[in-house]
Design an enzyme around this catalytic site. Structure first.
Site, PDB file in Angstrom:
ATOM      1  N   GLY A  48      -2.304   4.599   7.416  1.00 34.12           N
ATOM      2  CA  GLY A  48      -0.965   5.155   7.597  1.00 34.12           C
ATOM      3  C   GLY A  48      -0.898   6.529   6.973  1.00 34.12           C
ATOM      4  N   GLN A  53       3.408  13.662   2.952  1.00 33.47           N
ATOM      5  CA  GLN A  53       2.044  13.716   2.393  1.00 33.47           C
ATOM      6  C   GLN A  53       1.270  14.940   2.898  1.00 33.47           C
ATOM      7  OE1 GLN A  53       1.222   9.359   3.438  1.00 33.47           O
ATOM      8  NE2 GLN A  53       0.117   9.563   1.521  1.00 33.47           N
ATOM      9  N   CYS A  95      -3.147   4.524  -1.703  1.00 31.00           N
ATOM     10  CA  CYS A  95      -2.346   5.625  -1.159  1.00 31.00           C
ATOM     11  C   CYS A  95      -3.244   6.852  -1.069  1.00 31.00           C
ATOM     12  CB  CYS A  95      -1.152   5.902  -2.078  1.00 31.00           C
ATOM     13  SG  CYS A  95      -0.084   7.236  -1.477  1.00 31.00           S
ATOM     14  N   LEU A  96      -3.190   7.525   0.073  1.00 33.82           N
ATOM     15  CA  LEU A  96      -4.050   8.705   0.242  1.00 33.82           C
ATOM     16  C   LEU A  96      -3.623   9.828  -0.695  1.00 33.82           C
ATOM     17  CD1 LEU A  96      -4.435   8.635   4.142  1.00 33.82           C
ATOM     18  CD2 LEU A  96      -6.092   7.895   2.418  1.00 33.82           C
ATOM     19  N   HIS A 137       5.430   0.824   3.101  1.00 33.63           N
ATOM     20  CA  HIS A 137       4.821   1.851   2.233  1.00 33.63           C
ATOM     21  C   HIS A 137       5.120   3.253   2.799  1.00 33.63           C
ATOM     22  CE1 HIS A 137       1.142   3.323  -0.179  1.00 33.63           C
ATOM     23  NE2 HIS A 137       1.386   4.335   0.648  1.00 33.63           N
ATOM     24  N   GLU A 138       4.994   3.396   4.132  1.00 33.33           N
ATOM     25  CA  GLU A 138       5.203   4.722   4.746  1.00 33.33           C
ATOM     26  C   GLU A 138       6.685   5.127   4.706  1.00 33.33           C
ATOM     27  OE1 GLU A 138       2.631   6.355   5.057  1.00 33.33           O
ATOM     28  OE2 GLU A 138       1.219   4.697   5.040  1.00 33.33           O
ATOM     29  N   HIS A 141       7.607   6.499   1.449  1.00 30.14           N
ATOM     30  CA  HIS A 141       7.239   7.925   1.280  1.00 30.14           C
ATOM     31  C   HIS A 141       8.386   8.831   1.745  1.00 30.14           C
ATOM     32  CE1 HIS A 141       3.119   8.244  -0.134  1.00 30.14           C
ATOM     33  NE2 HIS A 141       2.671   7.386   0.763  1.00 30.14           N
TER      34      HIS A 141
HETATM   35  O1  K1U Z   1       0.384   6.255   3.100  1.00 27.34           O
HETATM   36  C1  K1U Z   1      -0.745   6.314   2.667  1.00 27.34           C
HETATM   37  O2  K1U Z   1      -0.985   6.863   1.605  1.00 27.34           O
HETATM   38  C2  K1U Z   1      -1.878   5.686   3.427  1.00 27.34           C
HETATM   39  C3  K1U Z   1      -2.301   4.346   2.859  1.00 27.34           C
HETATM   40  C4  K1U Z   1      -1.484   3.258   3.546  1.00 27.34           C
HETATM   41  C5  K1U Z   1      -1.468   1.900   2.935  1.00 27.34           C
HETATM   42  C6  K1U Z   1      -2.588   1.289   2.442  1.00 27.34           C
HETATM   43  C7  K1U Z   1      -2.545   0.008   1.913  1.00 27.34           C
HETATM   44  C8  K1U Z   1      -1.355  -0.657   1.885  1.00 27.34           C
HETATM   45  C9  K1U Z   1      -0.226  -0.047   2.347  1.00 27.34           C
HETATM   46  C10 K1U Z   1      -0.287   1.227   2.895  1.00 27.34           C
HETATM   47  C11 K1U Z   1      -3.782   4.164   3.127  1.00 27.34           C
HETATM   48  O3  K1U Z   1      -4.201   4.134   4.229  1.00 27.34           O
HETATM   49  S1  K1U Z   1      -4.839   4.009   1.757  1.00 27.34           S
HETATM   50  C12 K1U Z   1      -6.443   3.736   2.489  1.00 27.34           C
HETATM   51  C13 K1U Z   1      -6.615   2.374   3.049  1.00 27.34           C
HETATM   52  O4  K1U Z   1      -5.831   1.479   2.776  1.00 27.34           O
HETATM   53  C14 K1U Z   1      -7.745   2.072   3.955  1.00 27.34           C
HETATM   54  C15 K1U Z   1      -8.711   2.983   4.203  1.00 27.34           C
HETATM   55  C16 K1U Z   1      -9.769   2.665   5.067  1.00 27.34           C
HETATM   56  C17 K1U Z   1      -9.834   1.444   5.655  1.00 27.34           C
HETATM   57  C18 K1U Z   1      -8.853   0.515   5.402  1.00 27.34           C
HETATM   58  C19 K1U Z   1      -7.805   0.820   4.553  1.00 27.34           C
HETATM   59 ZN    ZN Z   2       0.878   6.399   0.450  1.00 26.52          ZN
END
Ligand code: K1U
Ligand code: ZN
Length: 173
Positions: A48, A53, A95-96, A137-138, A141
């Site tokens: 996401g 972001q 979270c990225l 989560h999104e 944000h």
């Molecule tokens: O919004 C963001 O920062 C993105 C975030 C979203 C998220 C992750 C986990 C739970 C709720 C929301 C991410 O994508 S973090 C990276 C991640 O979860 C992932 C990366 C590669 C493969 C699978 C998952």
């Molecule tokens: Zn996030």
């Protein structure tokens, strides 16, 4: 034109704490931003990404929670949680904008979400599992809320310090 990968803001950054403005008119610039955000999310990689972001304080999110097989990109303008289940689920979120750190967050297990799609049409759908966690989560944000805001002050401060350190190291190159 090919979609562009945008730099992702790292916490702490004041833009990640702001309430984002609703999208009033679905312009081609916003559609291009949505395509760029999907490209940025797949490149990261993530499941996401929300507009703040990448430094844009408007209500736009993208997601794809499919782990294997055909991609299923979803673009939501002005997403809104319409209803939530009593049932809760716990997921170890990342979270990225807070790289390399994870923590368990409890949220409603199912949510009904309304949004405007890329063609300007209103949509409504029920989400569960990882999709439900991710969409909440999104949307957080867009309201200036990060997953660490669900944690106790000690853990939140520790994760903020780690992120600040990583951000400094990345800036130094
Ligand atoms: O919004 C963001 O920062 C993105 C975030 C979203 C998220 C992750 C986990 C739970 C709720 C929301 C991410 O994508 S973090 C990276 C991640 O979860 C992932 C990366 C590669 C493969 C699978 C998952
Ligand atoms: Zn996030």
């Amino acid at each position: 034109m090919r979609a562009m990968i945008k730099p992702i803001l790292i916490h702490p950054d004041p833009r990640l704490k702001k309430l984002c403005a609703p999208v009033a008119d679905l312009s081609d610039d916003l559609r291009t931003l949505a395509e760029d955000m999907l490209e940025t999310m797949y490149d990261a990689p993530g499941i996401g990404l929300a507009a703040p972001q990448v430094g844009v304080l408007e209500r736009l999110i993208v997601m794809d929670c499919i782990k294997e097989g055909e991609p299923e990109p979803v673009v939501m303008f002005n997403p809104e949680v319409l209803s939530s289940s009593e049932d809760q689920s716990v997921y170890e979120e990342g979270c990225l904008s807070i790289p390399e750190q994870f923590a368990e967050v409890t949220r409603p297990a199912e949510v009904r979400v309304g949004w405007i799609d890329m063609d300007g049409n209103p949509q409504e759908k029920d989400f569960d599992g990882l999709w439900a966690t991710c969409v909440q989560h999104e949307i957080d944000h867009l309201n200036g809320k990060l997953f660490i805001d669900y944690l106790g002050p000690m853990k939140r401060q520790m994760m903020t310090r780690k992120s600040q350190k990583l951000k400094r190291e990345l800036a130094r190159g």
